[in-house]
Design an enzyme around this catalytic site. Structure first.
Site, PDB file in Angstrom:
ATOM      1  N   SER A 260      -6.534  28.998   6.911  1.00  0.00           N
ATOM      2  CA  SER A 260      -6.615  27.546   7.073  1.00  0.00           C
ATOM      3  C   SER A 260      -7.043  27.157   8.481  1.00  0.00           C
ATOM      4  O   SER A 260      -6.952  27.942   9.418  1.00  0.00           O
ATOM      5  CB  SER A 260      -5.266  26.894   6.733  1.00  0.00           C
ATOM      6  OG  SER A 260      -4.474  26.849   7.896  1.00  0.00           O
ATOM      7  N   LYS A 261      -7.513  25.939   8.572  1.00  0.00           N
ATOM      8  CA  LYS A 261      -8.109  25.444   9.806  1.00  0.00           C
ATOM      9  C   LYS A 261      -7.146  25.523  10.984  1.00  0.00           C
ATOM     10  O   LYS A 261      -7.561  25.668  12.124  1.00  0.00           O
ATOM     11  CB  LYS A 261      -8.573  24.000   9.573  1.00  0.00           C
ATOM     12  CG  LYS A 261      -9.477  23.494  10.662  1.00  0.00           C
ATOM     13  CD  LYS A 261     -10.613  22.651  10.115  1.00  0.00           C
ATOM     14  CE  LYS A 261     -11.640  22.394  11.189  1.00  0.00           C
ATOM     15  NZ  LYS A 261     -12.773  23.241  11.181  1.00  0.00           N
TER      16      LYS A 261
END
Ligand code: GLU
Length: 493
Positions: A260-261
């Protein structure tokens, strides 16, 4: 089997995630391996998630990666356009089509109008949750008579349209990665097909489009696996043949959590910005979830196309290991043409204020030689300023005590003296000088081997190991070396 047709169907919600690129890549590799077609379709029916410029961004990232589609949305002369005979390839331009098909489902009794308000649905869900049940639509509108429902719609009542799944039926399908999958309809919601805003949901649009576009294999992330029984049922309801399913394992981080970012780079654009070579990123990504028969790790796109198959895609998640990617990328940088690497390096060098536009014109060859001296040691291009930084320092920053010890050797003043004398005899350093200088110093001082090279390397770079010394001398130039000698004499010796 009819000719293979596959599609990558992203939603334009921002950027292309590295996992999305892998999905696109596997579609592409499979299509090319089978001599089929690979299509890019844009799924933009969720207007609340639409991001301006996202389509261009997706296409740009795919193009950069070399994952080229045969049909679908393309950019031509800066404008979005479409190519192929099955268009439009963007769902917001196909709304009239979905309407027609959902009407067919209603007529056949496989879909129904639902007039439940959001408040009622929320209430039902809350009650279910309180009882420890999985929240699900309770089927309140399932039994409303079709004609009566139509009258209510005509009278202006707000509605959605839902899929009418059969009660308590096992839905079975085969997945190329998972094998046979069975899910009972009691565990599935009556999916909304047309939303309150009149737009279709993904579930309706995807079925209609995949069918009309002649898609033979659905290759997508495993997060869509739970939706597949609804889709399989819809194919049946329409009387269509369902495609083959291939659900790919999620791309995980080293802790085996979804990438995830928050943990750093996940957008393909981030990797482009850091100076990864597209063919290296693609090579590495192909290995995240798929394993070739041999333990070979470096693959060109053509080799990937030859060897790729879904049989060798694992069902247990592919770990995206940055260190491994860096290693692969380093391999590609080493093999790459020096001019290409130099051109890629220039923006980073400029950004770090190490070179100017004037330097690029006047000293291109010298920049190229400088880049060549560190080409072996780069994992990605954004590292270049720190690797070549020593060329731009007048001060000599010694890397450690060992370097300091070497540069303080008793023979060193004589080495410096000889070096300075040789430099003073020339206007500027050329290749010949650079190649011969160490032999000359050796002759003059009678110092050789480690005692000669180590202190001079420390003088030139601050380090005891690194690129070819002749190249370094050439890049540094006469004045810079004289300044370094002076600096060491005044500050270190
Ligand atoms: N639009 C969906 C997505 O963004 C595509 C899923 C599919 O390939 O069916 O992931």
């Amino acid at each position: 089997m009819s000719d293979v047709r596959v599609r990558f169907a992203p939603s334009p919600t921002g950027y292309l995630h590295i996992g999305g690129l892998r999905t696109a890549l596997y579609n592409y590799l499979f299509a090319k391996n089978k001599g089929g077609k690979y299509i890019l379709r844009i799924e933009d029916t969720d207007r609340s998630r639409y991001v301006e410029g996202a389509i261009e961004n997706l296409i740009d990232a795919l193009e950069w990666a070399g994952v080229k589609h045969d049909e679908g949305i393309i950019v031509e002369n800066g404008e979005l356009t479409q190519t192929g005979e099955y268009g439009p390839y963007i769902q917001s331009e196909r709304l009239h089509i979905y309407k027609e098909y959902v009407d067919e489902l209603i007529e056949k009794g496989h879909a129904y109008y639902c007039f439940c308000s959001k408040e009622r649905i929320d209430e039902v869900r809350e009650k279910q949750k309180a009882k420890g049940l999985a929240p699900k639509y309770d089927g309140y509108c399932r039994s409303i008579d079709k004609e009566e429902a139509k009258k209510r719609v005509e009278a202006g009542e707000e509605y959605t349209i839902r899929l009418k799944l059969p009660v308590n039926r096992d839905i079975k399908f085969h997945d190329a990665v998972r094998g046979n999958v069975t899910i009972n309809t009691k565990d599935i919601d009556d999916q909304v097909l047309i939303k309150g805003d009149g737009f279709p949901t993904y579930h309706l649009a995807v079925i209609v489009d995949d069918h009309l576009m002649g898609i033979t294999h659905i290759v997508r992330g495993e997060e869509w696996l739970p939706s597949t029984p609804k889709h399989v049922f819809m194919y049946e309801a329409f009387g269509w043949e369902a495609p083959e399913y291939v659900h790919l394992p999620t791309v995980l981080n080293k802790e085996r959590k979804k990438l995830s970012k928050r943990q750093g780079d996940v957008a393909v654009g981030d990797f482009k910005k850091k100076g990864y070579l597209p063919e290296a990123l693609v090579n590495y990504l192909a290995l995240v979830g798929w394993s070739p028969e041999s333990n070979k790790e470096i693959f060109s796109m053509d080799e990937l196309i030859d060897e790729f198959s879904f049989e060798r895609v694992s069902s247990t998640g592919g770990v995206f290991d940055k260190d491994k990617l860096n290693w692969v990328n380093g391999q590609y940088i080493r093999k790459a043409d020096l001019d290409r690497i130099t051109k890629l390096a220039i923006p980073y060098l400029k950004e770090a204020n190490l070179i100017t536009d004037k330097d690029i014109n006047n000293r291109y060859d010298s920049i190229k030689t400088m880049v060549s001296t560190v080409q072996e040691n780069l994992s990605f291009m954004a590292e270049i300023p720190e690797k070549v930084d020593f060329y731009f320092n007048d001060e000599v920053k010694l890397e450690n005590e060992k370097a300091e010890e070497m540069i303080k050797g008793e023979q060193v003043p004589s080495l410096f003296k000889a070096f300075r004398e040789e430099l003073n005899e020339i206007d500027e350093i050329d290749k010949e000088f650079a190649k011969g200088i160490f032999k000359k110093i050796q002759k003059k001082t009678k110092v050789k081997g480690k005692n000669l090279y180590m202190p001079l390397r420390a003088l030139l770079t601050g380090q005891l190991h690194g690129p070819e010394m002749a190249d370094i001398v050439l890049v540094l130039g006469k004045q810079n070396i004289l300044d370094r000698i002076e600096y060491v004499e005044n500050n270190i010796l």
